[in-house]
Scaffold this active site. Structure first.
Site, PDB file in Angstrom:
ATOM      1  N   TRP A 102       0.829  -1.214   0.000  1.00  0.00           N
ATOM      2  CA  TRP A 102       0.000   0.000   0.000  1.00  0.00           C
ATOM      3  C   TRP A 102       0.857   1.254   0.000  1.00  0.00           C
ATOM      4  O   TRP A 102       0.525   2.246  -0.659  1.00  0.00           O
ATOM      5  CB  TRP A 102      -0.998  -0.013   1.157  1.00  0.00           C
ATOM      6  CG  TRP A 102      -2.026  -1.089   0.979  1.00  0.00           C
ATOM      7  CD1 TRP A 102      -2.197  -2.193   1.770  1.00  0.00           C
ATOM      8  CD2 TRP A 102      -2.998  -1.201  -0.073  1.00  0.00           C
ATOM      9  NE1 TRP A 102      -3.220  -2.968   1.266  1.00  0.00           N
ATOM     10  CE2 TRP A 102      -3.725  -2.383   0.149  1.00  0.00           C
ATOM     11  CE3 TRP A 102      -3.324  -0.413  -1.174  1.00  0.00           C
ATOM     12  CZ2 TRP A 102      -4.762  -2.807  -0.689  1.00  0.00           C
ATOM     13  CZ3 TRP A 102      -4.359  -0.827  -2.022  1.00  0.00           C
ATOM     14  CH2 TRP A 102      -5.065  -2.010  -1.767  1.00  0.00           C
ATOM     15  N   ASP A 172      -1.611   6.373   6.401  1.00  0.00           N
ATOM     16  CA  ASP A 172      -2.690   5.494   5.941  1.00  0.00           C
ATOM     17  C   ASP A 172      -2.906   4.476   7.057  1.00  0.00           C
ATOM     18  O   ASP A 172      -2.049   3.636   7.310  1.00  0.00           O
ATOM     19  CB  ASP A 172      -2.264   4.816   4.635  1.00  0.00           C
ATOM     20  CG  ASP A 172      -3.265   3.771   4.145  1.00  0.00           C
ATOM     21  OD1 ASP A 172      -4.314   3.590   4.788  1.00  0.00           O
ATOM     22  OD2 ASP A 172      -2.971   3.145   3.104  1.00  0.00           O
ATOM     23  N   LYS A 196     -12.212  -2.255   6.818  1.00  0.00           N
ATOM     24  CA  LYS A 196     -11.470  -3.215   7.641  1.00  0.00           C
ATOM     25  C   LYS A 196     -11.865  -3.097   9.117  1.00  0.00           C
ATOM     26  O   LYS A 196     -12.350  -4.041   9.699  1.00  0.00           O
ATOM     27  CB  LYS A 196      -9.971  -3.023   7.454  1.00  0.00           C
ATOM     28  CG  LYS A 196      -9.483  -3.668   6.157  1.00  0.00           C
ATOM     29  CD  LYS A 196      -8.785  -2.729   5.254  1.00  0.00           C
ATOM     30  CE  LYS A 196      -8.489  -3.365   3.908  1.00  0.00           C
ATOM     31  NZ  LYS A 196      -7.861  -2.418   2.989  1.00  0.00           N
TER      32      LYS A 196
HETATM   33  C1  PLP Z   1      -7.324  -1.871   1.916  1.00  0.00           C
HETATM   34  C2  PLP Z   1      -6.256  -0.857   2.003  1.00  0.00           C
HETATM   35  C3  PLP Z   1      -6.158   0.204   1.091  1.00  0.00           C
HETATM   36  C4  PLP Z   1      -7.093   0.335  -0.096  1.00  0.00           C
HETATM   37  O1  PLP Z   1      -8.311   0.777   0.311  1.00  0.00           O
HETATM   38  P1  PLP Z   1      -9.492   1.103  -0.758  1.00  0.00           P
HETATM   39  O2  PLP Z   1     -10.548   1.618   0.154  1.00  0.00           O
HETATM   40  O3  PLP Z   1      -9.811  -0.178  -1.436  1.00  0.00           O
HETATM   41  O4  PLP Z   1      -8.970   2.126  -1.685  1.00  0.00           O
HETATM   42  C5  PLP Z   1      -5.171   1.137   1.273  1.00  0.00           C
HETATM   43  N1  PLP Z   1      -4.309   1.053   2.299  1.00  0.00           N
HETATM   44  C6  PLP Z   1      -4.354   0.049   3.191  1.00  0.00           C
HETATM   45  C7  PLP Z   1      -3.368  -0.001   4.312  1.00  0.00           C
HETATM   46  C8  PLP Z   1      -5.333  -0.932   3.079  1.00  0.00           C
HETATM   47  O5  PLP Z   1      -5.388  -1.937   3.964  1.00  0.00           O
END
Ligand code: PLP
Length: 361
Positions: A102, A172, A196
Site C-alpha cells: 500500500w 494510511d 477493515k
Molecule cells: C485496503 C487498504 C487500502 C485500499 O483501500 P481502498 O478503500 O480499497 O482504496 C489502502 N491502504 C491500506 C493499508 C489498506 O489496507
C-alpha cells in the site's frame, strides 16, 4: 442462520450487535417510517448520525479542538492522490516511508503530482519489517512524511511511530485504525477506508489538523479539497449515508468495549494466540514478518510448500474458517483479525493450526 469464522481481509467481519441493530432499524429508522437509506442527507435524523459519528471518532482518538473528522468517498486509494493534490506544492517534495504494497501505491500517486522522496523502504527483505528510526532518511523540509501504519498484505505494523520533528506526519491507517491507543495529535492527517476496522466499504474517514488544512494548495478542484468537506460537515454532496450510519454504530460498539485500550487488549490476545501457534510449530509455519514488526491485524505465514498451503485452506474452509488465503501477490496464509473478529474465532483457528501441523508436519 449459517455462521462462519470470518478472516476476510476487507471488506471484513462486522460486530454482530451492529448488524443486529441495523437489521432491527432497517425498515423503520426510529419511528421515521422509512429506512436511513431512503431519507435525505439533510434530514434531522441523518445530520444527528453524521455529527455523532464525527464526535465519537475524535473522542475515541483523543483529539478534539483543532481537528476535523471527514467522511468522504473513493477509498484509501483516492487519498493516495488527494493528499499530494492538497499538500505537495509545486517544486516541493514529500517523504514516503514504504513498508509494503500500500505504501508503494501511495508514493506512486505522489510521483504523478510532484516530488516524492523514498525516505525508507524495507523492500529488500520483501517487506518483512518496519525500518528502525536511524534508517529513515528524511528531507530537511518535506511537505509531509507519509507512512502506512499497518501493511495489510505483508502483515507488518509499526509498533510505534518514528519521530519526524516538526514535519507534518500523514498516515494510511486503513487496516489498524481504532485497534490500539496512539497519540493522534502527532499526525497532521490520517485516513482509513472503513471496510477493515470501521464499517462497510464505501466510506473513507480522514482526520485532519485544521491549521494544516489551511495551508493546502490553491487550485484544487472542489471535491478534492479537504476544506470543502470540513466547511460542509461532510455534507457538500450526497454522502454514503448508510455507510456512515453503520460506521457510527461501529464506533459506538468500540466505545462500549472500552475504547482503544479495550480494543488493544483484545487484539493483542487474539494475535498472541495465532503467533503462538506459529512459533510452537517447530518451523512448520514460517511467519512472514519479523517478530518486532508483527501485525496484530493481519497474521501472515507460509507452510513448507504450496500443496500444504492449499490443503490447509481447504480443510479450514471445511471447518467453517473462511478468508484465509494470502493476498495473490504474496501467497501463503493470511488471517485478518480486525476489531470485530472475536477471541473465540482466533482460539479456534490457533487450535486448528496446532492440529494441522501435528498431522502434517
Ligand atoms: C485496503 C487498504 C487500502 C485500499 O483501500 P481502498 O478503500 O480499497 O482504496 C489502502 N491502504 C491500506 C493499508 C489498506 O489496507
Amino acid at each position: 442462520m449459517s455462521t462462519v469464522l470470518n478472516f476476510n481481509a476487507g471488506p471484513a467481519a462486522l460486530p454482530p450487535p451492529v448488524l443486529e441493530q441495523a437489521r432491527a432499524e432497517l425498515r423503520d429508522y426510529r419511528g421515521s417510517g422509512m429506512s436511513i437509506m431512503e431519507m435525505s442527507h439533510r434530514s434531522q435524523e441523518y445530520e444527528a448520525i453524521n455529527a455523532r459519528a464525527e464526535a465519537t471518532f475524535k473522542r475515541l482518538l483523543g483529539v478534539d479542538a483543532g481537528y476535523r473528522a471527514l467522511f468522504v468517498q473513493g477509498g484509501a486509494s483516492t487519498q493516495f492522490a488527494t493528499v499530494p493534490m492538497n499538500f505537495l506544492p509545486p517544486g516541493g517534495v514529500a517523504d514516503y516511508v514504504v513498508t509494503g504494497t500500500w505504501g508503494e501505491k501511495a508514493i506512486e500517486e505522489a510521483k504523478v503530482l510532484g516530488g516524492a522522496n523514498l525516505a525508507a523502504s524495507t523492500k529488500g527483505g520483501n517487506y518483512d519489517r518496519v525500518p528502525a528510526g536511524g534508517e529513515i532518511q528524511l528531507s530537511p523540509d518535506p511537505a509531509y512524511v507519509h507512512l502506512t501504519s499497518n501493511e495489510t498484505i505483508q502483515g507488518v505494523q509499526f509498533p510505534e511511530f518514528p519521530e519526524v520533528g516538526d514535519r507534518p506526519l500523514v498516515a494510511d491507517m486503513s487496516s489498524d485504525i481504532m485497534s490500539r491507543p496512539f497519540d493522534a495529535s502527532k499526525f497532521a492527517l490520517l485516513y482509513a477506508g472503513a471496510q477493515k476496522n470501521l464499517g462497510p466499504a464505501g466510506v473513507t474517514v480522514v482526520l485532519i489538523r485544521e491549521s494544516w488544512m489551511e495551508r493546502a494548495n490553491k487550485g484544487v478542484p472542489t471535491m478534492f479539497r479537504y476544506s470543502t468537506h470540513a466547511k460542509n460537515n461532510s455534507l457538500y454532496n450526497t454522502p454514503p449515508t448508510f455507510g456512515v450510519y453503520l460506521l457510527d454504530l461501529v464506533l459506538g460498539w468500540v466505545a462500549a468495549q472500552g475504547g482503544l485500550a479495550g480494543m488493544a487488549a483484545r487484539n493483542a490476545a487474539k494475535a498472541g494466540a495465532l503467533y503462538g501457534a506459529i512459533d510452537r510449530s517447530g518451523g512448520y509455519y514460517r511467519g512472514h514478518a519479523e517478530p518486532g514488526s508483527r501485525s496484530n491485524m493481519n497474521v501472515t505465514f507460509r507452510l513448507p510448500d504450496e500443496a500444504a498451503e492449499k490443503k490447509l485452506l481447504a480443510e479450514a474452509q471445511a471447518a467453517g474458517m473462511v478468508g484465509l488465503a494470502g493476498h495473490r501477490s504474496v501467497g501463503g496464509v493470511r488471517a485478518s483479525i480486525y476489531n470485530a473478529t472475536d477471541g473465540e474465532a482466533c482460539q479456534a483457528l490457533a487450535s486448528f493450526l496446532g492440529d494441522f501441523a501435528a498431522k502434517n508436519g
